[in-house]
Scaffold this motif. Structure first.
Motif, PDB file in Angstrom:
ATOM      1  N   VAL A  32       0.865  -1.166   0.000  1.00 41.42           N
ATOM      2  CA  VAL A  32       0.000   0.000   0.000  1.00 41.42           C
ATOM      3  C   VAL A  32       0.908   1.224   0.000  1.00 41.42           C
ATOM      4  CG1 VAL A  32      -1.764   1.245   1.290  1.00 41.42           C
ATOM      5  CG2 VAL A  32      -1.793  -1.243   1.243  1.00 41.42           C
ATOM      6  N   PHE A  33       0.641   2.138  -0.894  1.00 43.16           N
ATOM      7  CA  PHE A  33       1.479   3.336  -1.003  1.00 43.16           C
ATOM      8  C   PHE A  33       1.466   4.071   0.335  1.00 43.16           C
ATOM      9  CE2 PHE A  33       2.166   7.755  -2.668  1.00 43.16           C
ATOM     10  CZ  PHE A  33       3.469   7.559  -3.051  1.00 43.16           C
ATOM     11  N   PRO A  34       2.647   4.294   0.927  1.00 49.14           N
ATOM     12  CA  PRO A  34       2.705   4.802   2.299  1.00 49.14           C
ATOM     13  C   PRO A  34       2.501   6.313   2.453  1.00 49.14           C
ATOM     14  CG  PRO A  34       4.913   4.406   1.476  1.00 49.14           C
ATOM     15  CD  PRO A  34       3.957   3.926   0.413  1.00 49.14           C
ATOM     16  N   LEU A  35       2.407   7.037   1.364  1.00 45.85           N
ATOM     17  CA  LEU A  35       2.235   8.490   1.429  1.00 45.85           C
ATOM     18  C   LEU A  35       0.870   8.876   0.882  1.00 45.85           C
ATOM     19  CD1 LEU A  35       5.706   9.637   0.027  1.00 45.85           C
ATOM     20  CD2 LEU A  35       5.005   9.516   2.408  1.00 45.85           C
ATOM     21  N   PRO A  36       0.461  10.106   1.120  1.00 42.05           N
ATOM     22  CA  PRO A  36      -0.775  10.560   0.462  1.00 42.05           C
ATOM     23  C   PRO A  36      -0.598  10.513  -1.053  1.00 42.05           C
ATOM     24  CG  PRO A  36      -0.121  12.106   2.183  1.00 42.05           C
ATOM     25  CD  PRO A  36       0.995  11.118   2.033  1.00 42.05           C
ATOM     26  N   GLU A  37      -1.663  10.222  -1.744  1.00 42.89           N
ATOM     27  CA  GLU A  37      -1.615  10.147  -3.202  1.00 42.89           C
ATOM     28  C   GLU A  37      -1.261  11.520  -3.783  1.00 42.89           C
ATOM     29  OE1 GLU A  37      -1.883   7.639  -5.377  1.00 42.89           O
ATOM     30  OE2 GLU A  37      -2.133   6.177  -3.770  1.00 42.89           O
ATOM     31  N   PRO A  38      -0.432  11.550  -4.834  1.00 41.55           N
ATOM     32  CA  PRO A  38      -0.050  12.838  -5.421  1.00 41.55           C
ATOM     33  C   PRO A  38      -1.238  13.700  -5.852  1.00 41.55           C
ATOM     34  CG  PRO A  38       1.356  11.109  -6.271  1.00 41.55           C
ATOM     35  CD  PRO A  38       0.295  10.436  -5.447  1.00 41.55           C
ATOM     36  N   ASP A  40      -4.152  13.844  -4.461  1.00 36.87           N
ATOM     37  CA  ASP A  40      -4.747  14.433  -3.262  1.00 36.87           C
ATOM     38  C   ASP A  40      -3.934  15.647  -2.806  1.00 36.87           C
ATOM     39  OD1 ASP A  40      -6.647  12.444  -3.335  1.00 36.87           O
ATOM     40  OD2 ASP A  40      -5.647  11.193  -1.825  1.00 36.87           O
ATOM     41  N   LEU A  41      -2.617  15.515  -2.886  1.00 37.85           N
ATOM     42  CA  LEU A  41      -1.755  16.639  -2.511  1.00 37.85           C
ATOM     43  C   LEU A  41      -1.907  17.795  -3.492  1.00 37.85           C
ATOM     44  CD1 LEU A  41       1.376  14.617  -1.406  1.00 37.85           C
ATOM     45  CD2 LEU A  41      -0.116  15.969   0.058  1.00 37.85           C
ATOM     46  N   PHE A  42      -2.098  17.465  -4.763  1.00 39.33           N
ATOM     47  CA  PHE A  42      -2.323  18.525  -5.744  1.00 39.33           C
ATOM     48  C   PHE A  42      -3.606  19.279  -5.419  1.00 39.33           C
ATOM     49  CE2 PHE A  42      -4.239  20.103  -9.671  1.00 39.33           C
ATOM     50  CZ  PHE A  42      -3.253  20.999 -10.062  1.00 39.33           C
ATOM     51  N   GLN A  43      -4.647  18.555  -5.058  1.00 39.58           N
ATOM     52  CA  GLN A  43      -5.908  19.221  -4.694  1.00 39.58           C
ATOM     53  C   GLN A  43      -5.713  20.097  -3.459  1.00 39.58           C
ATOM     54  OE1 GLN A  43      -8.739  16.008  -4.363  1.00 39.58           O
ATOM     55  NE2 GLN A  43      -9.331  16.167  -6.499  1.00 39.58           N
ATOM     56  N   ALA A  44      -4.871  19.648  -2.540  1.00 38.37           N
ATOM     57  CA  ALA A  44      -4.609  20.438  -1.337  1.00 38.37           C
ATOM     58  C   ALA A  44      -3.890  21.744  -1.682  1.00 38.37           C
ATOM     59  CB  ALA A  44      -3.787  19.627  -0.341  1.00 38.37           C
ATOM     60  N   THR A  45      -3.112  21.751  -2.767  1.00 39.36           N
ATOM     61  CA  THR A  45      -2.430  22.995  -3.158  1.00 39.36           C
ATOM     62  C   THR A  45      -3.434  24.062  -3.592  1.00 39.36           C
ATOM     63  OG1 THR A  45      -2.136  22.353  -5.486  1.00 39.36           O
ATOM     64  CG2 THR A  45      -0.362  21.767  -3.953  1.00 39.36           C
ATOM     65  N   GLN A  46      -4.607  23.636  -4.024  1.00 39.64           N
ATOM     66  CA  GLN A  46      -5.620  24.574  -4.503  1.00 39.64           C
ATOM     67  C   GLN A  46      -6.450  25.181  -3.363  1.00 39.64           C
ATOM     68  OE1 GLN A  46      -5.374  25.110  -7.869  1.00 39.64           O
ATOM     69  NE2 GLN A  46      -3.715  23.637  -7.622  1.00 39.64           N
ATOM     70  N   MET A  47      -6.269  24.674  -2.171  1.00 38.03           N
ATOM     71  CA  MET A  47      -7.074  25.077  -1.017  1.00 38.03           C
ATOM     72  C   MET A  47      -6.606  26.426  -0.473  1.00 38.03           C
ATOM     73  SD  MET A  47      -7.398  22.941   2.504  1.00 38.03           S
ATOM     74  CE  MET A  47      -5.835  23.478   3.155  1.00 38.03           C
ATOM     75  N   ILE A 140       5.406  21.330  -2.523  1.00 31.55           N
ATOM     76  CA  ILE A 140       6.645  20.594  -2.229  1.00 31.55           C
ATOM     77  C   ILE A 140       6.330  19.118  -1.993  1.00 31.55           C
ATOM     78  CG2 ILE A 140       8.526  20.350  -0.556  1.00 31.55           C
ATOM     79  CD1 ILE A 140       8.222  23.445  -0.141  1.00 31.55           C
ATOM     80  N   TRP A 141       5.305  18.862  -1.175  1.00 29.55           N
ATOM     81  CA  TRP A 141       4.930  17.475  -0.871  1.00 29.55           C
ATOM     82  C   TRP A 141       4.383  16.762  -2.099  1.00 29.55           C
ATOM     83  CZ3 TRP A 141       6.599  14.738   2.934  1.00 29.55           C
ATOM     84  CH2 TRP A 141       7.046  15.383   4.087  1.00 29.55           C
ATOM     85  N   HIS A 142       3.703  17.495  -2.968  1.00 25.36           N
ATOM     86  CA  HIS A 142       3.181  16.895  -4.195  1.00 25.36           C
ATOM     87  C   HIS A 142       4.326  16.394  -5.073  1.00 25.36           C
ATOM     88  CE1 HIS A 142       1.922  17.267  -8.496  1.00 25.36           C
ATOM     89  NE2 HIS A 142       0.997  16.451  -8.047  1.00 25.36           N
ATOM     90  N   GLU A 143       5.349  17.219  -5.247  1.00 22.12           N
ATOM     91  CA  GLU A 143       6.505  16.814  -6.054  1.00 22.12           C
ATOM     92  C   GLU A 143       7.197  15.599  -5.440  1.00 22.12           C
ATOM     93  OE1 GLU A 143       9.194  20.066  -6.857  1.00 22.12           O
ATOM     94  OE2 GLU A 143       7.501  21.408  -7.259  1.00 22.12           O
ATOM     95  N   PHE A 144       7.396  15.644  -4.124  1.00 23.72           N
ATOM     96  CA  PHE A 144       8.057  14.524  -3.447  1.00 23.72           C
ATOM     97  C   PHE A 144       7.242  13.244  -3.588  1.00 23.72           C
ATOM     98  CE2 PHE A 144       8.432  11.890   0.388  1.00 23.72           C
ATOM     99  CZ  PHE A 144       9.764  11.519   0.270  1.00 23.72           C
ATOM    100  N   SER A 145       5.952  13.336  -3.352  1.00 25.98           N
ATOM    101  CA  SER A 145       5.082  12.161  -3.416  1.00 25.98           C
ATOM    102  C   SER A 145       5.043  11.585  -4.830  1.00 25.98           C
ATOM    103  CB  SER A 145       3.670  12.524  -2.946  1.00 25.98           C
ATOM    104  OG  SER A 145       2.826  11.413  -2.974  1.00 25.98           O
ATOM    105  N   SER A 146       5.012  12.430  -5.833  1.00 21.00           N
ATOM    106  CA  SER A 146       5.003  11.958  -7.228  1.00 21.00           C
ATOM    107  C   SER A 146       6.289  11.201  -7.552  1.00 21.00           C
ATOM    108  CB  SER A 146       4.855  13.133  -8.194  1.00 21.00           C
ATOM    109  OG  SER A 146       3.611  13.760  -8.021  1.00 21.00           O
TER     110      SER A 146
END
Length: 198
Positions: A32-38, A40-47, A140-146
């Motif tokens: 199971v991917f251990p981090l938040p899905e990329p 989901d993190l991208f959507q969080a950047t729009q918040m 930053i987290w989106h790039e790392f997670s991707s």
């Protein structure tokens, strides 16, 4: 059958695809991917917290307007026709106020946790901003997670290939150690007996 076929060979030929399928499922279930899905993190950047606060203020204003309008309806309605409308509207407004207040508290707590998290990671706001925005933090987290997910998929593929090789080796070993052989079937019917006599 012209050749004797060992049970191990039959086992390998029949069960190898099944074993492979089981290994694939096991790998998918275990990994199971251990981090938040990329995404989901991208959507969080729009918040933006300001947008949520604005929406909650508008909701509170609309709720007050609804309460005023309901009060007007109570005043012009006769006593015999006011129920069950008044009772239902009062319950609705009370519940809406509770829900709206809970959402405000949740947003305040979430914003506080976000600021504590940015402080934990020593992030400083950009010049001219009073706090780190979700866009900056989650980008930053989106790039790392991707990047991590791409690497993670490649590693899982290598692990699967190793497991497949191990399963193939087990089949080869079983094939070499086979003690049982399936012998060709001898005809024993009337036709065979007649052909033996001639």
């Amino acid at each position: 059958m012209s050749k004797a076929v060992t049970i191990a060979e039959a086992f390998c030929h029949i069960s190898f695809p099944i074993i492979f399928e089981i290994l694939m499922r096991m790998l998918e279930e275990q990994c199971v991917f251990p981090l938040p899905e990329p995404q989901d993190l991208f959507q969080a950047t729009q918040m933006k917290f300001e947008d949520f606060q604005k929406d909650l203020r508008k909701l509170k204003k609309d709720l007050k307007a609804c309460e005023v309008e309901a009060g007007k309806v109570y005043q012009v309605s006769s006593k015999e026709h006011i129920q069950p409308f008044k009772e239902n509207m009062e319950q609705f407004i009370i519940q809406a106020k509770v829900d709206q207040e809970a959402e405000e508290n949740s947003l305040t707590e979430t914003h506080k946790c976000f600021l504590e998290t940015t402080a934990y990671f020593f992030m400083k706001p950009k010049i001219g901003e009073k706090e780190v925005s979700p866009n900056v933090f989650f980008s930053i987290w989106h790039e790392f997670s991707s990047d991590f997910k791409d690497f993670w998929k490649k590693e899982n593929k290598l692990i699967l290939q190793e497991r497949v090789k191990e399963a193939e080796e087990v089949c080869r070993q079983k094939k070499g150690k086979s003690l049982y052989k399936i012998k060709p079937r001898h005809d024993s019917g009337i036709k065979a007996k007649i052909s033996m006599k001639t």
